[in-house]
Design an enzyme around this catalytic site. Structure first.
Site, PDB file in Angstrom:
ATOM      1  N   ASP A   1      89.246  86.127  49.490  1.00  0.00           N
ATOM      2  CA  ASP A   1      88.999  87.519  49.115  1.00  0.00           C
ATOM      3  C   ASP A   1      88.500  87.619  47.672  1.00  0.00           C
ATOM      4  O   ASP A   1      87.773  88.536  47.310  1.00  0.00           O
ATOM      5  CB  ASP A   1      90.261  88.377  49.321  1.00  0.00           C
ATOM      6  CG  ASP A   1      91.478  87.851  48.576  1.00  0.00           C
ATOM      7  OD1 ASP A   1      91.545  86.636  48.320  1.00  0.00           O
ATOM      8  OD2 ASP A   1      92.374  88.658  48.255  1.00  0.00           O
TER       9      ASP A   1
ATOM     10  N   CYS B   1      99.555  85.505  42.799  1.00  0.00           N
ATOM     11  CA  CYS B   1      99.320  84.489  41.814  1.00  0.00           C
ATOM     12  C   CYS B   1      99.703  84.997  40.440  1.00  0.00           C
ATOM     13  O   CYS B   1     100.184  86.103  40.302  1.00  0.00           O
ATOM     14  CB  CYS B   1      97.844  84.106  41.780  1.00  0.00           C
ATOM     15  SG  CYS B   1      97.190  83.680  43.381  1.00  0.00           S
TER      16      CYS B   1
ATOM     17  N   ARG C   1      98.387  79.466  41.399  1.00  0.00           N
ATOM     18  CA  ARG C   1      98.037  79.930  42.741  1.00  0.00           C
ATOM     19  C   ARG C   1      99.200  79.930  43.726  1.00  0.00           C
ATOM     20  O   ARG C   1      99.949  78.972  43.829  1.00  0.00           O
ATOM     21  CB  ARG C   1      96.926  79.035  43.311  1.00  0.00           C
ATOM     22  CG  ARG C   1      96.482  79.512  44.682  1.00  0.00           C
ATOM     23  CD  ARG C   1      95.183  78.881  45.140  1.00  0.00           C
ATOM     24  NE  ARG C   1      94.737  79.595  46.329  1.00  0.00           N
ATOM     25  CZ  ARG C   1      94.164  79.038  47.376  1.00  0.00           C
ATOM     26  NH1 ARG C   1      93.920  77.746  47.394  1.00  0.00           N
ATOM     27  NH2 ARG C   1      93.817  79.760  48.413  1.00  0.00           N
TER      28      ARG C   1
ATOM     29  N   ASN D   1      94.915  88.001  40.406  1.00  0.00           N
ATOM     30  CA  ASN D   1      96.238  88.045  41.031  1.00  0.00           C
ATOM     31  C   ASN D   1      96.256  89.231  41.973  1.00  0.00           C
ATOM     32  O   ASN D   1      96.025  90.354  41.540  1.00  0.00           O
ATOM     33  CB  ASN D   1      97.314  88.211  39.955  1.00  0.00           C
ATOM     34  CG  ASN D   1      98.659  88.672  40.512  1.00  0.00           C
ATOM     35  OD1 ASN D   1      99.381  89.412  39.871  1.00  0.00           O
ATOM     36  ND2 ASN D   1      98.992  88.248  41.705  1.00  0.00           N
TER      37      ASN D   1
ATOM     38  N   GLU E   1      95.515  90.954  46.078  1.00  0.00           N
ATOM     39  CA  GLU E   1      94.785  90.878  47.340  1.00  0.00           C
ATOM     40  C   GLU E   1      93.710  91.956  47.350  1.00  0.00           C
ATOM     41  O   GLU E   1      93.948  93.081  46.914  1.00  0.00           O
ATOM     42  CB  GLU E   1      95.714  91.150  48.543  1.00  0.00           C
ATOM     43  CG  GLU E   1      96.917  90.229  48.660  1.00  0.00           C
ATOM     44  CD  GLU E   1      96.555  88.777  48.930  1.00  0.00           C
ATOM     45  OE1 GLU E   1      95.421  88.516  49.394  1.00  0.00           O
ATOM     46  OE2 GLU E   1      97.400  87.903  48.653  1.00  0.00           O
TER      47      GLU E   1
END
Lengths: 668, 82
Positions: free
Chosen positions: A100, A2, A50, A75, A77
């Site tokens: 997450d 993102c 997103r 932004n 993971e």
């Protein structure tokens, strides 16, 4: 994956805050084409673009905690979110999404600013604590995801890319002489310096906080750490270590396969991507989707090895064949995304590759990036080992001749001639214990480009000696670790964070809304590698020894034993056709444009252009100077002058890559 | 143009991208100063062969023959005399 953007001002309300957030986040639509989210109150604004990868239905940001007093835009993971969530739920936290992102706010409630230490992932985070009225910005340990900021008085803006900050304040669109000069030596500006005068990059492994009082504080929470010389624990057997490493890599890949969309992999033809792709194949899972770049020029091409690995693993494989003209055509768009001068073109083919990945419907790819830094794969480590060995007996004729074993892959190798090799690598030999010893030959070659700077630029830099300056930036602790560990430390903080993960990593993937993942840069893998004795990494002159040992029997022998070939692409020749520069190149490199922009000496640039046009440029120094000057001029054109024609690559990603014809995209 | 002038002008234009005579002195070490790198040597030899008309033998490719304008000039003179 993102894009994030926002601002904070503890004293004055931001006029037209919502409008400003929209202007900022819209410049990042390539990072997040699947929708926008906003939060605005008296002193803070958060915006999010997103790209849906995990929790496609309820993962919209900002994400909040149970009572809504803590908000986050993010932004990246968090790969261990499943495990984190389980333990947070046990501690009483309630979740309203499956994303997450949500673990971040609850971890913050539990651990305060130390929440970052619990994350296994790649991230740029902006967290707003409305009770204590404080903003927390955090960046992942090694710099996979970017985070920039700009300060003016009581106000601070932040964003995933520079262009969002320029949308907030056009006055920031000025290039920084220090940023350009650093890039011309080290291949990137050194954090927090960027190519822009008022814009800083939050260094990897750092947290920046803005308190209710307006106080700002930057803190480092993680760094590459190596044991002090003499303090290595009694080494386990190499076989035990190799098996542990295999297990750890399996686990890193297992975590990084987490996604609610298919995950593909890059195959470069080398060992590292082969390892990751082979570990990425799931029993009874779908056929793995793999992608490669190939080159028409044999000096750069690795397609036979790529095809061999694809066949061996039985993947569904696609190759993008890249010609020099494709690089020349997409280069302005590349600079628009990189937001930095570039000394080489190698990022361009990767931008064309991520476009192909996206066209095949894949959003996430695993890559082998990081193994060379963690396990000592680069020639620079071998070169330094030989030069240190030679420095103990400077008169030896045999010791420098070992350098002849390196660089076999180059057409114009620096070690073709023994006498010249000696003369070239002899410089700096007396400084064998210096922190920058390994990097001096490379940086000296790059820094020869500084002679193209204009007298005005030189004056603004003052008496600056790049290598001594950089050595001064290093923490004093590097003096206590082994020479090879020192070389790895410098490499991780310059080329990896500054260039490979940004201009050649995040930016070229996100240009096409593709997320790269890097299992070798799981911090557990880095910490495992850093704790190993040097001889487990570089055994004699065999690089990444422990990694090869860990993967024994799992890959074809010729791939497992293949000597590292650095990924490169054609440089200056990409910008000429039949001896004539491409139209935008002729324009930007003309004497008038060079003089008007003011960064470079027009006479010197003219002579370099003539030399390129005559096809007489070979070797790194001139190629890097040419690519560096051209990319700086493009940066000026795109961001300072605001050229909308070249920028249209942003609105229509295909506009500048039209010459990558569909027939050059070979699928099987 | 005499050979010293031709050689110096090549070094200035091709490696330093300037016409300024003061940018390098005839006795400066071109390798130690970073004027010529490993591929630069190839460019220099190509120039000597194409523009000065001498052929450089394998065993003559040693730094002492090419490390300064002075040493290049005397190398060329030796070859012309032999």
């Amino acid at each position: 994956m993102c894009g994030i953007a926002g601002f904070v001002d503890m004293e004055r309300r931001v006029a037209e805050g919502r409008r400003q957030l929209e202007l900022m986040i819209h410049t990042l639509s390539h990072r997040g084409p699947d929708g926008y989210g906003f939060h605005l109150d008296d002193c803070v604004g958060l915006a999010h673009a997103r790209l849906s990868i995990i929790d496609l239905s309820t993962g919209d940001q900002p994400i909040r905690n149970e009572n809504g007093d803590c908000l986050v835009v993010f932004n990246g993971e968090i790969f261990n979110y499943i495990e984190l969530r389980a333990s947070l739920e046990v501690a009483g936290h309630r979740f309203y999404t499956r994303s997450d992102t949500e673990v971040i706010v609850h971890l913050y409630e539990e651990y305060g600013d130390n929440f970052v230490a619990h994350l296994n992932g790649q991230f740029a985070i902006a967290l707003w604590d409305s009770t204590r009225r404080r903003l927390v910005l955090a960046r992942d340990r090694v710099g996979i995801r970017p985070l920039f900021y700009m300060e003016r008085g009581t106000r601070l803006w932040f964003a995933s890319e520079v262009k969002a900050l320029l949308a907030a304040d056009r006055r920031a669109a000025r290039l920084a002489p220090e940023g350009i000069a650093q890039t011309f030596c080290f291949w990137s500006a050194i954090d927090p310096q960027t190519a822009f005068q008022d814009i800083k990059s939050l260094p990897p492994g750092h947290v920046l906080t803005v308190e209710a009082s307006g106080t700002r504080h930057t803190r480092q929470y993680w760094d590459w750490q190596f044991p002090e010389v003499g303090s290595f624990p009694a080494a386990q057997s190499i076989d035990e270590t190799a098996m542990q490493l295999r297990g750890l890599l399996r686990d890193a890949v297992r975590l990084q396969l987490r996604a609610d969309v298919p995950v593909g992999a890059y195959l470069s033809g080398g060992l590292d991507s082969a390892i990751i792709a082979s570990l990425g194949i799931q029993p009874n899972g779908p056929r793995l989707r793999t992608f490669s770049v190939s080159f028409s020029d044999a000096e750069f091409d690795e397609s036979p090895y790529q095809q061999q690995m694809a066949d061996f693993l039985g993947t569904d494989h696609s190759t993008v064949r890249c010609r020099p003209s494709d690089i020349g055509a997409c280069f302005p768009q590349l600079v628009y995304h990189a937001e930095a001068p570039l000394l080489r073109t190698a990022a361009a083919p990767l931008m064309l590759l991520s476009r192909a990945v996206r066209e095949h419907g894949i959003k996430v790819v695993l890559t082998g990036e990081g193994a060379d830094e963690v396990f000592g794969g680069y020639d620079i480590f071998k070169e330094a080992k030989i030069r240190r060995f030679w420095a103990r007996q400077p008169a030896s004729r045999w010791r420098p001749s070992l350098l002849g074993r390196l660089y076999g892959y180059l057409d114009n190798s620096p070690v073709d001639n023994a006498g010249m090799t000696r003369a070239f690598f002899e410089r700096g030999l007396s400084n064998a214990n210096g922190a920058t010893f390994a990097h001096e030959p490379r940086w000296t070659t790059s820094a020869s480009s500084l002679r193209f700077l204009s007298t005005g630029m030189r004056a603004s830099l003052g008496p600056w000696t790049p290598i001594a300056w950089y050595a001064h930036q290093l923490p004093v602790t590097v003096a206590h670790i082994s020479p090879m560990a020192r070389d790895q430390y410098v490499e991780a903080h310059t080329l990896l964070a500054g260039y490979l993960l940004s201009s050649q990593g995040d930016r070229v993937a996100m240009a096409n809304s593709v997320e790269g993942r890097y299992p070798f840069l799981d911090h557990r893998v880095i910490e495992f590698g850093n704790a190993l004795p040097d001889r487990y990494k570089l055994r004699g002159l065999k690089e990444k020894y422990i990694l090869r040992r860990a993967m024994a029997g799992m890959l074809p022998d010729n791939i497992l034993n293949r000597i590292k070939q650095p990924y490169r692409a054609p440089d200056n020749e990409s910008f000429f056709q039949a001896g004539q520069p491409l139209e935008y190149v002729a324009d930007l490199m003309s004497g008038d444009r060079i003089r008007a922009a003011g960064y470079f000496d027009a006479g010197a640039v003219g002579r370099l252009l003539d030399k390129c046009r005559a096809g007489r440029v070979r070797g790194f120094a001139n190629n890097q100077a040419f690519v560096g000057i051209l990319s700086t001029m493009l940066l000026d054109e795109l961001f300072v002058r605001g050229n909308t024609v070249l920028r249209s690559g942003h609105e229509r990603p295909d506009a500048l890559t039209h010459s990558l014809s569909t027939d050059s995209l070979v699928s099987d | 143009m005499d050979e010293r002038r031709k050689i110096k002008s090549f070094i200035l234009q091709n490696f330093l991208f300037t016409d300024d005579d003061a940018a390098v002195s005839d006795s400066d070490s071109l390798i130690a100063r970073g004027v010529i790198d490993s591929t630069g040597i190839l460019e220099l030899i190509l120039f000597l062969e194409e523009s000065i008309g001498i052929k450089v033998q394998e065993d003559e490719m040693v730094p002492s023959n090419f490390d300064s304008i002075d040493s290049i000039v005397s190398f060329v003179a030796r070859r012309a005399g032999s």
